[in-house]
Design a protein around this motif. Sequence first.
Motif, PDB file in Angstrom:
ATOM      1  N   LEU A 201      47.446  46.322  55.960  1.00 11.31           N
ATOM      2  CA  LEU A 201      46.960  47.016  54.767  1.00 11.31           C
ATOM      3  C   LEU A 201      47.767  46.771  53.435  1.00 11.31           C
ATOM      4  N   VAL A 202      49.023  46.446  53.632  1.00 10.93           N
ATOM      5  CA  VAL A 202      49.682  46.042  52.479  1.00 10.93           C
ATOM      6  C   VAL A 202      49.131  44.710  51.965  1.00 10.93           C
ATOM      7  N   ILE A 204      46.349  43.452  52.148  1.00 12.33           N
ATOM      8  CA  ILE A 204      45.027  43.520  51.992  1.00 12.33           C
ATOM      9  C   ILE A 204      45.064  44.093  50.640  1.00 12.33           C
ATOM     10  N   GLY A 205      45.908  45.182  50.264  1.00  9.94           N
ATOM     11  CA  GLY A 205      45.963  45.732  48.966  1.00  9.94           C
ATOM     12  C   GLY A 205      46.355  44.649  47.796  1.00  9.94           C
ATOM     13  N   GLY A 206      47.430  43.908  48.484  1.00  5.00           N
ATOM     14  CA  GLY A 206      48.038  42.985  47.398  1.00  5.00           C
ATOM     15  C   GLY A 206      46.870  41.859  47.065  1.00  5.00           C
ATOM     16  N   ILE A 208      43.483  42.635  47.121  1.00 10.19           N
ATOM     17  CA  ILE A 208      42.559  43.129  46.082  1.00 10.19           C
ATOM     18  C   ILE A 208      42.920  43.781  44.945  1.00 10.19           C
ATOM     19  N   PHE A 209      44.276  44.182  44.839  1.00  9.57           N
ATOM     20  CA  PHE A 209      44.683  44.715  43.611  1.00  9.57           C
ATOM     21  C   PHE A 209      46.051  43.954  43.349  1.00  9.57           C
TER      22      PHE A 209
END
Length: 247
Positions: A201-202, A204-206, A208-209
Amino acid sequence: MERFHHVLHDHHLFMIVFIIVGSCYHCTGEMQVLTDSNWTAVLQGDWFVEFYAPWCGACRSFEPIWQQFSEQSDSLGVKIAKADITVESGLAARFLVSQLPTLYYINEEGTSFRKYTGKRRIDNLEKFVNEKQWQQIEPVVWYLKPNSVPMTVAGALAGIGESVRFLVQILTDQYSVPMWLIIVGMVVATIVVGVIMGLVLVGIGGVIFPAKRQQPPRGTPQKAVTAVGKEVESESTAAGGDTKKDK
């Protein structure tokens, strides 16, 4: 006399065949059994589904009525089905079964799911279908429909839980694995899976954002990094600084 006996015998055979055919004619309906793998059949046509459990006393009392009702499925124009929640826990989670027996009427090509709350008598069930009394019941909202994303996730999680329970039963019954060892293994597996999911999740978040590069405040001297790693003031900034000093 012998000819009379033959005629009488043939007459009896005819009556027996007539009774059998007549009985089969009235019993053309067939009870469908829904599972996690075939439940999507209810998304086509009109369906009336019962969710039950073998240990439920009310379900056992209702069983002959539901069976008799299913024999009229062809004449009623609706398919009758049942699902055992002790076997199909994922399916029970999809339909939010909280009491037993639970009856659902499904139509409009799987876009309308209505919970039946009327009397569990054969005549009431027939009127519910023939007189279209289901139109008086508000269908479940979109996010609680069994084929929605939230209910699909709920069904999958319930299916995983059932698989874990089945695995524990095999380990204890067939391989005599101590329960404390199974619990420790489940705790370790949960931690490992949680860490992996957190890292995913970290990541993927990096992607995307992405982190934004902070710009220095206005008026702050900008610094450049030389090839040897030393920070020096840029020529333009230094020149600007000298100009200020001269003033």
